[in-house]
Design an enzyme around this catalytic site. Structure first.
Site, PDB file in Angstrom:
ATOM      1  CE  LYS A 116      -4.075  -1.987   2.057  1.00  0.00           C
ATOM      2  NZ  LYS A 116      -5.156  -1.835   3.022  1.00  0.00           N
ATOM      3  CD  GLU A 200      -4.474   5.750   4.613  1.00  0.00           C
ATOM      4  OE1 GLU A 200      -5.644   5.710   5.049  1.00  0.00           O
ATOM      5  OE2 GLU A 200      -4.110   5.134   3.615  1.00  0.00           O
ATOM      6  CG  HIS A 235     -11.785  -1.295   9.459  1.00  0.00           C
ATOM      7  ND1 HIS A 235     -12.340  -0.052   9.504  1.00  0.00           N
ATOM      8  CD2 HIS A 235     -10.971  -1.383  10.539  1.00  0.00           C
ATOM      9  CE1 HIS A 235     -11.882   0.601  10.546  1.00  0.00           C
ATOM     10  NE2 HIS A 235     -11.052  -0.192  11.201  1.00  0.00           N
ATOM     11  NE  ARG A 291      -9.062  -9.265  -3.808  1.00  0.00           N
ATOM     12  CZ  ARG A 291     -10.118  -8.680  -3.251  1.00  0.00           C
ATOM     13  NH1 ARG A 291     -11.309  -8.826  -3.803  1.00  0.00           N
ATOM     14  NH2 ARG A 291     -10.013  -7.963  -2.158  1.00  0.00           N
TER      15      ARG A 291
HETATM   16  P1  ADP Z   1      -8.024  -3.522   3.871  1.00  0.00           P
HETATM   17  O1  ADP Z   1      -7.126  -3.706   2.675  1.00  0.00           O
HETATM   18  O2  ADP Z   1      -7.478  -4.142   5.118  1.00  0.00           O
HETATM   19  O3  ADP Z   1      -9.447  -3.882   3.585  1.00  0.00           O
HETATM   20  P2  ADP Z   1      -8.514  -0.696   3.324  1.00  0.00           P
HETATM   21  O4  ADP Z   1      -7.404   0.290   3.167  1.00  0.00           O
HETATM   22  O5  ADP Z   1      -9.182  -1.148   2.078  1.00  0.00           O
HETATM   23  O6  ADP Z   1      -7.977  -1.956   4.166  1.00  0.00           O
HETATM   24  O7  ADP Z   1      -9.608  -0.104   4.311  1.00  0.00           O
HETATM   25  C1  ADP Z   1     -10.690  -0.872   4.769  1.00  0.00           C
HETATM   26  C2  ADP Z   1     -11.666  -0.005   5.534  1.00  0.00           C
HETATM   27  O8  ADP Z   1     -11.007   0.618   6.645  1.00  0.00           O
HETATM   28  C3  ADP Z   1     -12.267   1.143   4.761  1.00  0.00           C
HETATM   29  O9  ADP Z   1     -13.396   0.748   4.020  1.00  0.00           O
HETATM   30  C4  ADP Z   1     -12.640   2.089   5.882  1.00  0.00           C
HETATM   31  O10 ADP Z   1     -13.797   1.635   6.551  1.00  0.00           O
HETATM   32  C5  ADP Z   1     -11.496   1.935   6.851  1.00  0.00           C
HETATM   33  N1  ADP Z   1     -10.431   2.927   6.599  1.00  0.00           N
HETATM   34  C6  ADP Z   1      -9.290   2.720   5.890  1.00  0.00           C
HETATM   35  N2  ADP Z   1      -8.537   3.832   5.861  1.00  0.00           N
HETATM   36  C7  ADP Z   1      -9.196   4.766   6.570  1.00  0.00           C
HETATM   37  C8  ADP Z   1      -8.925   6.140   6.940  1.00  0.00           C
HETATM   38  N3  ADP Z   1      -7.800   6.758   6.568  1.00  0.00           N
HETATM   39  N4  ADP Z   1      -9.850   6.781   7.693  1.00  0.00           N
HETATM   40  C9  ADP Z   1     -10.983   6.162   8.102  1.00  0.00           C
HETATM   41  N5  ADP Z   1     -11.285   4.885   7.815  1.00  0.00           N
HETATM   42  C10 ADP Z   1     -10.406   4.193   7.057  1.00  0.00           C
END
Ligand code: ADP
Length: 499
Positions: A116, A200, A235, A291
């Site tokens: 990432k 972040e 999440h 994917r």
């Molecule tokens: P993963 O790959 O583990 O699924 P993601 O980066 O796709 O992680 O994030 C999954 C979820 O986590 C998002 O849909 C959101 O709900 C939460 N999330 C991720 N980054 C943030 C952020 N910077 N602020 C608030 N919520 C976040």
């Protein structure tokens, strides 16, 4: 087009791919673990091969065995589905080195998006907006503290190799950062074998919106609009829909163009999803999933485009036969993930034999399932059993249709998340489209604190009576046949390692 394809997966996505391949006239080859001998994906395929014991590390993650089976069975291509080997670049190389086609993007594109922090750097270079934060892994807790102070609390520590919400920690103040940094790193190490963590800005209650893209080998890249996946628990997505209740046509245009730019930046090929957080009209790149995704059917229903078939056609070298201007959206689609988890009991995984199963059907209802009556649900794999997907002319009608479909679904023998979904469909904020990723934090109690309804109790009682009758009938048949009620037809079908 390919003559045959091996599906390196199980459950509903394996069944979904088998269906797509069969419609294209392709012979389908399944693989399965010892726990999945009678799984629906095994029964659905033209051939099936045992690849190892139940634990996925010894079966569905054994790329070497899967490639070996593909060669012996004469497969032209391997479709990885999602999860398992779908985003493992070394597996993609292994498949290609064996002279087979991998249904998906290049190993390089998967690597570019898989880390990432590297993906963030690449997206910033491509002009894609990202959530404020660091784009390199943090060396230690002190560096995490310094970065967090620059960004401003609350912050979110995230695993660079992350997925499935693992290795993520919300940090409210500097007092928490040291222990959160340690535990995020440890969780990332055990889940991904990589403890790299970055930070972040933690956005307060954004929506999760994502754009589906399709790209062919010639570089033609189109987007198929957004999916809203804001109803999440830890999440992890639970309900998805298309279109989003809030996105304007201009915002869809901008987000779509950004997703296409993200795909082009890594010479993406096949179906992919660019995920964004959306708040106050602004959107930020989160990650790209290289994917097919669980929630792809909602896009298929509103666009009329079969994503899994296109994955296969693109891998076989076909060019997209439509342009961006040909893509249009019709009606509204919603998907509920039906898992073997007990919503009344903190979503605790539930195991058991499916004694009774009635699948919803009728106008506008689609069931993408990987279960059948008599099938044993264990704890070895992901708890997702099936998806109920509906399509209707408007969001309101789609919600009503999903309510109707969920009341038709009857599963006895294992607890499922269906009662939770039914309550979401009835909840006023959901119906009004007032969603964000904290929806469950606000509404979780009312959606998960319930007793079985009279209807549910009646179904269980009826199923118990009917099952007892069936058992009695089966006992008398067995006495007459002196033998195996299944007959001997199974032993001869497919499989060099036996079934
Ligand atoms: P993963 O790959 O583990 O699924 P993601 O980066 O796709 O992680 O994030 C999954 C979820 O986590 C998002 O849909 C959101 O709900 C939460 N999330 C991720 N980054 C943030 C952020 N910077 N602020 C608030 N919520 C976040």
């Amino acid at each position: 087009m390919f003559t045959s394809i091996l599906i390196a997966n199980r459950g509903e996505i394996a069944v979904r791919i088998i269906r797509a391949a069969r419609e294209l006239g392709i012979r389908t080859i399944a693989v399965y673990s010892e726990a999945d001998r009678l799984a629906p994906h095994v029964l659905a395929a033209d051939e099936a091969y045992l690849i190892g014991p139940a634990p996925s590390a010894e079966s569905y993650l054994r790329g070497d065995r899967i490639v070996d089976v593909a060669l012996r069975a004469g497969a032209d291509a391997i479709h990885p589905g999602y999860g398992f080997l779908a985003e493992r670049a070394p597996f993609i190389r292994q498949v290609r080195d064996a002279g087979l086609v991998f249904v998906g993007p290049s190993a390089e594109a998967v690597e570019a998006m898989g880390d990432k922090t590297a993906a963030r750097r690449r997206m910033i270079a491509a002009g894609v907006p990202v959530v404020p934060g660091t784009s390199d892994p943090l060396a230690d807790a002190a560096e995490a503290r310094q970065a967090a102070e620059e960004i401003g609390y609350p912050v979110l520590l995230k695993a660079a190799a992350g997925g499935g919400g693992k290795g993520m920690r919300i940090v409210q103040s500097s007092a928490e950062i040291e222990s959160a940094f340690g535990s995020a790193g440890r969780e990332a190490k055990s889940a991904f074998g990589d403890d790299a963590v970055y930070v972040e800005k933690y956005l307060a209650g954004p929506r999760h919106l994502e754009i589906q893209i399709l790209a062919d080998r010639a570089g033609t890249t189109v987007h198929l609009g957004e999916r809203e996946c804001s109803i999440q628990r830890r999440h992890q997505k639970l309900v998805e829909e298309a279109p989003s209740a809030v996105l304007t046509a201009d915002e869809r245009f901008a987000m779509g163009a950004t997703a296409v730019a993200a795909g082009r930046a890594v010479q993406y090929e096949g179906a992919g999803t660019v995920e964004f957080l959306y708040q106050h009209g602004a959107f930020y790149f989160l990650e790209m999933n290289t994917r097919i995704q669980v929630e792809h059917p909602v896009t298929e229903l509103v666009t009329g485009i079969d994503l899994v078939q296109w994955q296969i056609r693109i891998a076989a070298g076909e060019a997209l036969n439509f342009a961006q201007t040909d893509v249009s959206f019709r009606g509204h689609a919603i998907e509920c993930r039906i898992t073997s988890e007990d919503p009344a009991n903190s979503f605790l995984p539930s195991a058991g034999r499916i004694e009774w199963l009635e699948i919803p059907s009728g106008a506008g209802v689609r069931w993408d399932g990987g279960i059948a009556r008599g099938y044993e649900i264990g704890l070895h794999y992901d708890p997702m059993l099936a998806k109920v997907i509906v399509h209707a002319p408007s969001r309101e009608l789609a919600i009503d249709r999903m309510r109707r479909a969920l009341t038709e679904l009857r599963v006895v023998g294992v607890e499922t998340s269906a009662p939770f979904h039914l309550r979401v469909m009835e909840e006023a904020d959901f119906r009004a489209g007032k969603l964000d990723i904290l929806y469950l934090d606000r509404h979780g109690d009312e959606l998960t604190d319930f007793e079985p309804s009279d209807e549910e109790l009646r179904v269980v009682a009826l199923a118990t009576v009917l099952l007892e009758e069936e058992r009695r009938a089966r006992r008398s048949i067995t006495r007459i046949d002196h033998g195996d009620a299944l007959g001997s037809g199974w032993s001869g079908r497919g499989g060099w390692t036996g079934r």
